[in-house]
Design a protein around this motif. Structure first.
Motif, short mmCIF file in Angstrom:
data_model
loop_
_atom_site.label_atom_id
_atom_site.label_comp_id
_atom_site.label_asym_id
_atom_site.label_seq_id
_atom_site.Cartn_x
_atom_site.Cartn_y
_atom_site.Cartn_z
N LYS A 120 31.37 23.85 63.49
CA LYS A 120 30.79 22.97 62.61
C LYS A 120 29.29 22.83 62.42
CE LYS A 120 31.81 19.26 59.80
NZ LYS A 120 33.30 18.97 59.23
N LEU A 121 28.61 22.87 63.46
CA LEU A 121 27.18 22.92 63.77
C LEU A 121 26.77 24.17 63.03
CD1 LEU A 121 24.81 22.19 66.64
CD2 LEU A 121 24.62 24.37 65.57
N GLY A 122 27.18 25.44 62.88
CA GLY A 122 26.86 26.53 62.54
C GLY A 122 27.02 26.60 60.76
N LYS A 123 28.15 25.84 60.72
CA LYS A 123 28.25 25.68 58.95
C LYS A 123 27.03 24.81 58.54
CE LYS A 123 33.16 26.11 59.12
NZ LYS A 123 34.61 25.44 59.03
N TYR A 124 26.73 23.57 59.26
CA TYR A 124 25.58 22.85 58.93
C TYR A 124 24.37 23.66 58.57
CZ TYR A 124 28.04 18.63 57.68
OH TYR A 124 28.68 17.39 57.40
N PHE A 125 23.99 24.40 59.67
CA PHE A 125 22.96 25.49 59.72
C PHE A 125 22.88 26.25 58.47
CE2 PHE A 125 19.70 27.65 62.02
CZ PHE A 125 19.38 29.06 61.32
N SER A 126 23.97 27.09 58.07
CA SER A 126 23.83 27.72 56.90
C SER A 126 23.69 26.72 55.63
CB SER A 126 25.27 28.37 56.80
OG SER A 126 25.55 29.01 55.53
N ALA A 127 24.35 25.75 55.64
CA ALA A 127 24.19 24.95 54.49
C ALA A 127 22.86 24.42 54.38
CB ALA A 127 25.34 23.66 54.49
N LEU A 128 22.14 23.87 55.36
CA LEU A 128 20.96 23.05 55.25
C LEU A 128 19.85 24.31 54.91
CD1 LEU A 128 21.43 20.62 57.94
CD2 LEU A 128 20.99 20.03 55.70
N SER A 129 20.01 25.48 55.69
CA SER A 129 18.92 26.64 55.55
C SER A 129 18.96 27.10 54.06
CB SER A 129 19.40 27.66 56.42
OG SER A 129 18.43 28.65 56.22
N ASN A 130 20.17 27.10 53.35
CA ASN A 130 20.32 27.45 51.94
C ASN A 130 19.86 26.45 51.14
OD1 ASN A 130 21.39 30.14 52.61
ND2 ASN A 130 23.42 29.14 52.65
N GLU A 131 20.07 25.40 51.36
CA GLU A 131 19.50 24.24 50.37
C GLU A 131 18.04 23.92 50.63
OE1 GLU A 131 23.11 23.20 48.63
OE2 GLU A 131 20.96 22.65 48.31
N PRO B 112 10.08 24.01 53.36
CA PRO B 112 9.95 25.16 54.33
C PRO B 112 11.04 24.93 55.59
CG PRO B 112 8.24 23.25 54.73
CD PRO B 112 8.95 23.08 53.28
N HIS B 113 11.77 23.75 55.62
CA HIS B 113 12.71 23.83 56.61
C HIS B 113 13.69 22.46 56.33
CE1 HIS B 113 9.17 21.94 58.37
NE2 HIS B 113 9.83 21.03 58.41
N ALA B 114 14.72 22.39 57.09
CA ALA B 114 15.66 21.09 56.69
C ALA B 114 15.90 20.57 58.40
CB ALA B 114 17.03 21.88 56.30
N TRP B 115 16.54 19.58 58.37
CA TRP B 115 16.81 18.84 59.61
C TRP B 115 18.32 18.40 59.88
CZ3 TRP B 115 12.85 18.26 63.18
CH2 TRP B 115 11.57 18.52 62.82
N LEU B 116 18.79 18.87 61.04
CA LEU B 116 20.04 18.31 61.44
C LEU B 116 19.89 17.38 62.44
CD1 LEU B 116 23.21 18.34 61.27
CD2 LEU B 116 23.17 20.09 62.79
N VAL C 239 18.04 11.51 71.20
CA VAL C 239 17.90 11.83 69.83
C VAL C 239 17.75 13.38 69.96
CG1 VAL C 239 17.40 11.96 67.33
CG2 VAL C 239 17.60 9.68 68.53
N VAL C 240 18.54 14.40 69.29
CA VAL C 240 18.57 15.74 69.32
C VAL C 240 18.22 16.19 67.74
CG1 VAL C 240 19.27 18.15 69.63
CG2 VAL C 240 19.97 16.06 71.20
N MET C 241 16.85 16.74 67.44
CA MET C 241 16.42 17.19 66.32
C MET C 241 16.40 18.47 66.08
SD MET C 241 13.57 14.29 65.86
CE MET C 241 13.15 14.51 64.12
N PHE C 242 17.47 19.16 65.23
CA PHE C 242 17.35 20.72 65.00
C PHE C 242 16.36 20.89 63.80
CE2 PHE C 242 20.65 21.82 67.96
CZ PHE C 242 21.38 20.68 67.95
N GLN C 243 15.52 21.74 63.92
CA GLN C 243 14.70 22.02 62.78
C GLN C 243 14.92 23.40 62.45
OE1 GLN C 243 10.68 21.76 63.72
NE2 GLN C 243 9.80 22.15 61.90
N ILE C 244 15.45 23.38 61.27
CA ILE C 244 16.35 24.64 60.65
C ILE C 244 15.41 25.20 59.50
CG2 ILE C 244 18.30 25.20 59.23
CD1 ILE C 244 19.71 22.79 60.24
N PRO C 245 15.15 26.63 59.72
CA PRO C 245 14.61 27.32 58.52
C PRO C 245 15.13 27.26 57.29
CG PRO C 245 15.07 28.80 60.20
CD PRO C 245 15.61 27.50 60.68
#
Length: 552
Positions: free
Chosen positions: A36-47, A54-58, A111-117
């Motif tokens: 599920k995390l990987g799917k959100y990585f793909s979605a947020l990166s594309n969006e 420049p980046h998105a956040w999960l 809190v864990v903040m994933f910075q997604i390119p």
């Protein structure tokens, strides 16, 4: 990023009225599934790519509703947390992974903040072989139009700039070249005397229609003889005008082929730009106007020519009905969002047919400053007509321009409130067209007293007889959007200087009516929490007892 910068970013996102395509909150209180995390990585990166970010956040450890902290226990061991970078990379396109994984240990929890390119230009990001995107706040497959838009960013070959090997100047239309010279001199009057001295070959090079004397596809499109169309097959260099009656039946049609430079005026001449007579309403409205501003018609047709995906072999269409015009061309809308174009009023960063667009600019067919679409909206505004409507679905761009007043209340609001911003008018236009409003749009329009009713049945308020002053607009903006956090922090410090110490509930009461009106009660409480936490971390205030605060 420093801890302070991360906290500011977290607070900024928590205070937004809703999640966007480029950030997502998850509780992840007791863990979270890797797939599920990987799917959100793909979605947020594309969006992030599609939105120009420049980046998105999960972010794990935040409840979506209320935005409160819940203490995420996702991979609490730092080594395990860092290892997820490699795990994600093995399943994503070109081994793309997180920019950084940040941890914040706050009094309320972890809190864990994933910075997604953002996805690289031209390369949508897949996870485990599938492309994902966002439909509002929901995870969904990335649609074909969005995949095409990302892939188009890396196209180093400009279809319109390709040399047509067997074509020569004799394959271009003499009347079109003559008109092109006239347009060029009008665009660049300082070169007018020089233009008269240039032969056709020199002029075409200067106007960026040919390359070192060689005919390009752009030259065939704009200046080619009708029989020269075969040089760019399978492209169909035609504009079709179609007249329909009130029931949608075809009444008449006309087709123009290249040279498209001349075809624009011929199609324009077919459109019956009748007079529109207003219903009298005091002195608010003029007696009559043309149904369509000529600039709008020409701009819409020229945009179709400039942005058509010619490789797909389709025609440009102009459909005329009793009270509206519809323009369509094949291809995705490169800027991605009409609202973005209107709001930013900036040139496009990418063009499908850059060589063609440059030539059209030199021949005064399009505006390279990127303001043509915004001008279309403003021309409708001064007529008190509905805003142009863009449909970007189905792999094509469809623009509808209505040539009449659709709702007299909408027209009255525009006539009596010339200081309304174009963004506010676009929001109000949704109401008259019975389109869905976001919560933020509802609050904005209700705050100005422009709409009434309950979700989803909103209507333009009957109380539009009085104009909204510029002072009211400014006050409304501040009330809805609020001021920056430093302002509120200064208020808290001044309050504590005056009273020495204070329980949190009194600080809340003091700030309550000063906080942005767009925030819910829960969001206001969270904002106060964050302001107090930030001041405490800056060592300006401290907590004493259970809930009392005082200056440090």
């Amino acid at each position: 990023m420093t801890k302070k910068e991360l906290l500011n970013k977290l607070n900024e996102l928590r205070h937004l009225p809703a999640e966007t395509e480029v950030f997502e909150f998850k509780e992840a209180k007791n863990g979270y599934g890797f797939n599920k995390l990987g799917k959100y990585f793909s979605a947020l990166s594309n969006e992030a790519n599609l939105k120009g970010s420049p980046h998105a956040w999960l972010i794990f450890g935040i409840k979506d509703k209320g935005r409160t902290l819940v203490d995420s226990q996702f991979r609490p061991n730092r080594a395990d947390l860092d290892s997820i970078k490699g795990e994600v990379a093995t399943k994503t396109t070109n081994r793309i992974t997180f920019i950084e994984i940040h941890e914040l240990h706050l009094p309320e929890g972890r809190v864990v903040m994933f910075q997604i390119p953002a996805a690289p230009k031209g390369l949508p990001v897949a996870f485990d072989g599938h492309y994902y995107g966002r439909d509002g706040e929901e995870l969904s497959p990335l649609n074909l139009e969005e995949i095409e838009r990302i892939r188009a960013q890396s196209a180093v070959e400009d279809w319109s700039a390709a040399i047509v090997q067997d074509a020569g100047i004799e394959d271009l239309d003499a009347a079109a070249i003559k008109q092109a010279r006239k347009n060029y001199k009008n665009k660049f009057p300082e070169q007018a005397k020089d233009v008269d001295q240039w032969d056709d070959s020199t002029f075409l090079n200067k106007a960026k229609l040919t390359i070192k004397g060689k005919i390009t596809r752009a030259a065939i499109i704009l200046l080619g003889k009708a029989e020269s169309e075969h040089f760019v097959s399978p492209a169909d260099l035609k504009i079709r005008w179609l007249l329909k009656d009130a029931k949608g039946n075809d009444k008449d049609y006309h087709i123009e082929s290249c040279p498209l430079l001349l075809a624009v005026d011929k199609i324009y001449a077919k459109i019956r730009n009748l007079k529109y007579r207003y219903i009298k309403d005091g002195t608010l409205f003029p007696d009559e106007v043309d149904q369509y501003e000529p600039f709008i018609i020409r701009e819409a047709i020229n945009n179709c020519i400039a942005h058509q995906d010619y490789a797909r072999g389709g025609r440009i269409n102009v459909v005329e009905m009793d009270d509206q015009l519809i323009f369509t061309n094949l291809g995705s809308f490169i800027p991605g969002s009409v609202e973005k174009v209107v709001r930013e009023d900036a040139p496009e960063e990418h063009y499908r047919n850059k060589f063609l667009a440059t030539a059209m600019f030199n021949l005064k067919m399009v505006d390279a400053a990127g303001g043509g679409i915004k001008k279309m909206f403003n021309y409708q505004r001064v007529r008190f007509f509905p805003m142009p409507e863009y449909d970007l679905s189905g792999g094509k761009v469809k623009v509808t321009v209505i040539g009449k007043v659709l709702d007299m209340d909408f027209a009255r609001v525009l006539a009596r409130n010339p200081r309304l911003s174009l963004e506010q008018i676009i929001e109000l236009d949704k109401v008259q067209k019975r389109k869905k409003l976001t919560n933020e749009e509802v609050k904005n329009l209700k705050g100005l007293g422009l709409i009434e009713g309950r979700k989803p049945n909103y209507f333009i308020s009957a109380k539009v007889t009085a104009a909204v002053s510029s002072e009211e607009l400014k006050a409304h903006y501040i009330k809805q959007r609020g001021l920056d956090d430093d302002h509120y922090k200064k208020l808290i410090v001044e309050y504590l200087k005056k009273f020495g110490k204070s329980p949190r509930k009194n600080i809340e009461k003091f700030l309550w009516d000063k906080l942005p009106g767009i925030l819910s009660e829960a969001q206001k409480k969270n904002k106060v929490t964050n302001l107090l936490s930030s001041l405490r971390m800056d060592e300006k205030i401290k907590n004493i007892g259970y809930s009392d605060w005082t200056l440090r």
